[in-house]
Design an enzyme around this catalytic site. Sequence first.
Site, PDB file in Angstrom:
ATOM      1  N   CYS A 143       0.835  -1.211   0.000  1.00  0.00           N
ATOM      2  CA  CYS A 143       0.000   0.000   0.000  1.00  0.00           C
ATOM      3  C   CYS A 143       0.869   1.260   0.000  1.00  0.00           C
ATOM      4  O   CYS A 143       2.062   1.207  -0.344  1.00  0.00           O
ATOM      5  CB  CYS A 143      -0.960  -0.004   1.186  1.00  0.00           C
ATOM      6  SG  CYS A 143      -2.291   1.204   1.020  1.00  0.00           S
ATOM      7  N   ASP A 212      -3.628   1.582  10.019  1.00  0.00           N
ATOM      8  CA  ASP A 212      -4.821   2.440  10.142  1.00  0.00           C
ATOM      9  C   ASP A 212      -5.326   2.417  11.566  1.00  0.00           C
ATOM     10  O   ASP A 212      -5.887   3.394  12.049  1.00  0.00           O
ATOM     11  CB  ASP A 212      -5.902   1.967   9.178  1.00  0.00           C
ATOM     12  CG  ASP A 212      -5.511   2.357   7.766  1.00  0.00           C
ATOM     13  OD1 ASP A 212      -4.843   1.544   7.102  1.00  0.00           O
ATOM     14  OD2 ASP A 212      -5.806   3.498   7.376  1.00  0.00           O
ATOM     15  N   LYS A 223      -4.161  -1.864   5.185  1.00  0.00           N
ATOM     16  CA  LYS A 223      -4.733  -2.147   3.859  1.00  0.00           C
ATOM     17  C   LYS A 223      -4.930  -3.630   3.620  1.00  0.00           C
ATOM     18  O   LYS A 223      -4.080  -4.447   3.984  1.00  0.00           O
ATOM     19  CB  LYS A 223      -3.795  -1.546   2.805  1.00  0.00           C
ATOM     20  CG  LYS A 223      -4.179  -1.757   1.369  1.00  0.00           C
ATOM     21  CD  LYS A 223      -5.570  -1.300   1.013  1.00  0.00           C
ATOM     22  CE  LYS A 223      -5.841   0.152   1.382  1.00  0.00           C
ATOM     23  NZ  LYS A 223      -7.277   0.505   1.250  1.00  0.00           N
TER      24      LYS A 223
HETATM   25  C1  RUB Z   1      -3.951   3.404   3.350  1.00  0.00           C
HETATM   26  C2  RUB Z   1      -3.266   2.447   4.257  1.00  0.00           C
HETATM   27  C3  RUB Z   1      -1.992   2.930   4.904  1.00  0.00           C
HETATM   28  C4  RUB Z   1      -2.324   3.449   6.312  1.00  0.00           C
HETATM   29  C5  RUB Z   1      -1.139   4.163   6.953  1.00  0.00           C
HETATM   30  O1  RUB Z   1      -5.254   2.986   3.006  1.00  0.00           O
HETATM   31  O2  RUB Z   1      -3.716   1.367   4.532  1.00  0.00           O
HETATM   32  O3  RUB Z   1      -1.075   1.885   5.034  1.00  0.00           O
HETATM   33  O4  RUB Z   1      -3.397   4.365   6.229  1.00  0.00           O
HETATM   34  O5  RUB Z   1      -0.832   5.315   6.216  1.00  0.00           O
HETATM   35  P1  RUB Z   1      -6.189   3.956   2.134  1.00  0.00           P
HETATM   36  P2  RUB Z   1       0.011   6.522   6.882  1.00  0.00           P
HETATM   37  O6  RUB Z   1      -5.433   4.302   0.887  1.00  0.00           O
HETATM   38  O7  RUB Z   1      -7.417   3.133   1.880  1.00  0.00           O
HETATM   39  O8  RUB Z   1      -6.512   5.172   2.968  1.00  0.00           O
HETATM   40  O9  RUB Z   1       1.270   5.930   7.381  1.00  0.00           O
HETATM   41  O10 RUB Z   1       0.211   7.480   5.739  1.00  0.00           O
HETATM   42  O11 RUB Z   1      -0.825   7.098   7.962  1.00  0.00           O
END
Ligand code: RUB
Length: 323
Positions: A143, A212, A223
């Site tokens: 992701c 998340d 993800k």
């Molecule tokens: C994004 C996702 C990322 C986490 C962490 O999913 O799973 O790995 O949100 O991101 P989506 P960060 O694209 O569905 O939002 O480290 O940038 O907070």
Amino acid sequence: MDKLYSMKSDFENVAKAVEDIKNMRIRGASVIAKYALESIRRDSRKILEKSRNREEFLENFEAIKESLLRTRPTAVALPNALRFIEYRLKLKSRNKNITKNELCDEMISSIDYFLDKIKNSKKEIATAFSKLIKTKVSIMTHCHSSTTVEVIKKINEDRKVKEVYVTETRPLYQGYVTAKKLRESNINVKLIVDSASGMFMKNVDLVLVGADAITLNGDVINKIGTYPIAVVAKEENKNFFVTAESYKIATNAKTGKEIAIEYRSIREVYNGNLGRLGNPEILNPSFDITPAKYITAIITELGAVRGKQPKKIKEILKKAKYV
Ligand code: RUB
């Protein structure tokens, strides 16, 4: 008047943020939180103008909070940020002499505090993680996590990245964003389809992903597709690390099962004529749960959690006064 209707006309930056987050023009837990907080900040003067008194100011903030909370159900960075601001506003408003202007100042300073937190935590995690790496490594990631990308860039700056396997991450291909960002630092990127992650696990030293949500028992929600990668990593004796800020901790969820998993439109999976496929049922969960037993460590800016360490997570929460 309907609160959402009035918000559309009155607080246009917040209304735009709600749409952009829902439609995934803005994605990734911290990026979403940052974007939403900045939109409230930009509308702060409007919120003040539309509030006749302090009570109305608090009501308007509540309406904004509720509409932002409804955008995406799984990631907890934005809910934690909004609840932090709400908490600070409530504390302040205990004093009955506080004016709406003073509440607005408090809202802005809380937003700025959290925005700083978002920026600084990534740097702190990157520095801490790179110190753990002693030789040149091959990494796999899934992701697009802005935190993980910053970590990999730091390891690369410290001259310890051999190559990074990046999964494309169906159905929305967030892996392309990761690939592009890593290539901007000239990192050797190998873009692979999600189903090739098992095959290439042998080639890597460790897996690095974002989160998340982190539950109190150390499960991680990230993800869709993160869980199978973690299982294969364990099978192949590879370390599986999560790099995530303390504001990803879901303060009320004991295990991953308590986190609502977002299901998105089936059109993200198949946009053609469904009849041609015999009208199958299509399932499109956006996230999955990786149980703590598959995770070598979760690295936050306030310390690392190795496997099932609920005490350690509580300690981090205690230090993270903003949650
Ligand atoms: C994004 C996702 C990322 C986490 C962490 O999913 O799973 O790995 O949100 O991101 P989506 P960060 O694209 O569905 O939002 O480290 O940038 O907070």
